[in-house]
Design a protein around this motif. Structure first.
Motif, mmCIF file in Angstrom:
data_model
loop_
_atom_site.group_PDB
_atom_site.id
_atom_site.type_symbol
_atom_site.label_atom_id
_atom_site.label_comp_id
_atom_site.label_asym_id
_atom_site.label_seq_id
_atom_site.Cartn_x
_atom_site.Cartn_y
_atom_site.Cartn_z
ATOM 1 N N ALA A 79 0.835 -1.206 0.000
ATOM 2 C CA ALA A 79 0.000 0.000 0.000
ATOM 3 C C ALA A 79 0.868 1.254 0.000
ATOM 4 O O ALA A 79 0.568 2.238 -0.683
ATOM 5 N N TYR A 80 1.967 1.210 0.768
ATOM 6 C CA TYR A 80 2.870 2.369 0.763
ATOM 7 C C TYR A 80 3.498 2.564 -0.611
ATOM 8 O O TYR A 80 3.603 3.696 -1.106
ATOM 9 N N LYS A 81 3.922 1.473 -1.256
ATOM 10 C CA LYS A 81 4.545 1.587 -2.579
ATOM 11 C C LYS A 81 3.558 2.180 -3.592
ATOM 12 O O LYS A 81 3.933 2.967 -4.466
ATOM 13 N N LEU A 82 2.298 1.779 -3.452
ATOM 14 C CA LEU A 82 1.268 2.323 -4.344
ATOM 15 C C LEU A 82 1.086 3.815 -4.087
ATOM 16 O O LEU A 82 0.977 4.615 -5.024
ATOM 17 N N TRP A 83 1.056 4.206 -2.812
ATOM 18 C CA TRP A 83 0.931 5.630 -2.466
ATOM 19 C C TRP A 83 2.149 6.409 -2.959
ATOM 20 O O TRP A 83 2.019 7.510 -3.503
ATOM 21 N N GLU A 84 3.345 5.837 -2.774
ATOM 22 C CA GLU A 84 4.573 6.511 -3.186
ATOM 23 C C GLU A 84 4.580 6.751 -4.697
ATOM 24 O O GLU A 84 5.033 7.804 -5.163
ATOM 25 N N LEU A 85 4.076 5.786 -5.449
ATOM 26 C CA LEU A 85 4.011 5.930 -6.903
ATOM 27 C C LEU A 85 3.141 7.126 -7.281
ATOM 28 O O LEU A 85 3.515 7.945 -8.132
#
Length: 402
Positions: A79-85
């Motif tokens: 979820a963090y990686k998706l937000w970071e993207l």
């Protein structure tokens, strides 16, 4: 090469290792990758099982406690990686991305990063907040952690990666507002300081109160955050000299400052380069990724000089952390001191609140406050707007003098 050393057994996912003469169990699963939008295969091994039965038991344990192979399973880390993207595409500032990443690391202390979002319930959410409070995080930090956690859940729901948003059924965690923080009067701080000066707390043959006294003096006189203070090493303190034209020699800011006004000054400053999160993550950049230096007043400098000399005589390394505790240990020490002194139950962040408020009330310019506090001017104005109420009078007086 490693696979050639393993021979399949009649039991799937269990192999005989010809080198170790033992059994290795392999658990296959997959984790949903929000960027690639597909499951990615993963594997977890349990090595050196003495018998086939032991290997079977290890495999069964991994299957019952591990990650199930579900469609669109997204973890906290995913979820963090998706937000970071998205954050980089918008784009958000590097500081916002860095702070969110730091908050996620704090969350991972209590919820593993491979926790599936769909498995997070109301009770899990409330327990996370309770664990953060028990750990000793301030309300300001808890508020930031809570905001990060909630935006990850909302993002997954918006992306239809989870069918139910648990935040719709949960009460938002309440934390102190910035204006709710109290100032610590100098008389109250002096009581706390004398408590740590005149009492002892011996553990493993060492009296810890001199270091506690230094810690709270640093919080009070420099306004650094508790995580930044806990990460300090002896090498983070250095001497500085302020030269004035026409003067050859300098006077020392320690032990007394009564004769230093308007003269050449020489003293010590502390470098804030990192922050303590956990024993496993000590050297993280401070909040807002702002490295800074803060000059020391005589009280904390004298305390530091004594503690440093004792550490040196005992053969200590200057790269050692000065304060070998976590947030909860400091919180407990402060709570005990407040109770013994008959004071309100102060919190670590209130030392910082007092420091910044004092600078504002003394007329220190905003750029200087920004430089030593690590907060941007917009944040300082927003959080301490009540301290600027006399600004209107200053403006009127300036215009009346035209």
């Amino acid at each position: 090469m490693a696979d050639k050393l393993r021979k399949k057994t009649k039991t799937p996912c269990i192999y005989y290792n010809t080198k170790t003469k033992k059994y290795d169990a392999k658990y296959n699963y997959s984790v949903y990758d929000p960027v690639a939008k597909k499951n990615k295969p993963k594997a977890k091994w349990e090595y050196n099982c003495e018998t086939l039965a032991e290997a079977k038991a290890a495999l069964a344990a991994m299957r019952s406690n591990g990650i199930k192979n579900d469609d669109k399973d997204i973890t906290l880390e995913g979820a963090y990686k998706l937000w970071e993207l998205e954050a980089k595409a918008v784009p958000y500032s590097p500081v916002t991305i860095s702070n969110t990443q730091q908050h996620c690391r704090m969350i991972y202390q209590f919820l593993p990063k491979d926790t599936k979002i769909k498995d997070i319930t109301e009770n899990v959410y409330y327990k996370l907040a309770a664990d953060c409070r028990e750990h000793g995080y301030s309300d300001e930090t808890l508020s930031s952690i809570n905001a990060t956690f909630r935006k990850l859940i909302k993002l997954c729901y918006r992306k239809r990666l989870i069918n139910d948003n648990i935040l719709d059924h949960s009460k938002n965690i309440k934390t102190k507002k910035k204006e709710d923080y109290r100032l610590i009067p100098k008389d109250d701080f002096d009581l706390l300081d004398n408590y740590f000066k005149n009492n002892r707390f011996v553990r493993r043959g060492v009296n810890n109160y001199p270091k506690h006294r230094l810690l709270f003096n640093l919080l009070y006189y420099t306004g650094i955050r508790i995580g930044e203070a806990l990460a300090l090493t002896y090498n983070d303190f250095e001497e500085f000299t302020y030269y004035k034209k026409g003067e050859d020699d300098s006077i020392r800011l320690v032990p007394s400052e009564k004769d230093t006004k308007g003269k050449h000054l020489k003293g010590m400053k502390v470098k804030v380069l990192k922050a303590y999160l956990t024993d496993f993550k000590i050297t993280k950049d401070p909040k807002n990724v702002k490295h800074r230096t803060i000059p020391l007043t005589p009280a904390p400098e004298r305390l530091f000089a004594r503690i440093k000399e004792e550490h040196r005589l005992n053969g200590g390394d200057m790269n050692d952390r000065i304060f070998p505790w976590g947030h909860s240990g400091v919180d407990q020490a402060l709570k005990k001191a407040c109770e013994k002194c008959g004071l309100p139950l102060y919190h670590c962040h209130e030392f910082r609140h007092t420091f910044i408020s004092t600078l504002i009330s003394k007329g220190v310019p905003l750029p200087v406050i920004e430089k030593v506090s690590g907060d941007v001017q917009a944040t300082i104005i927003k959080r301490y707007s009540h301290m600027f109420e006399s600004d209107e009078v200053m403006v009127l007086n300036a215009m009346n003098d035209l």
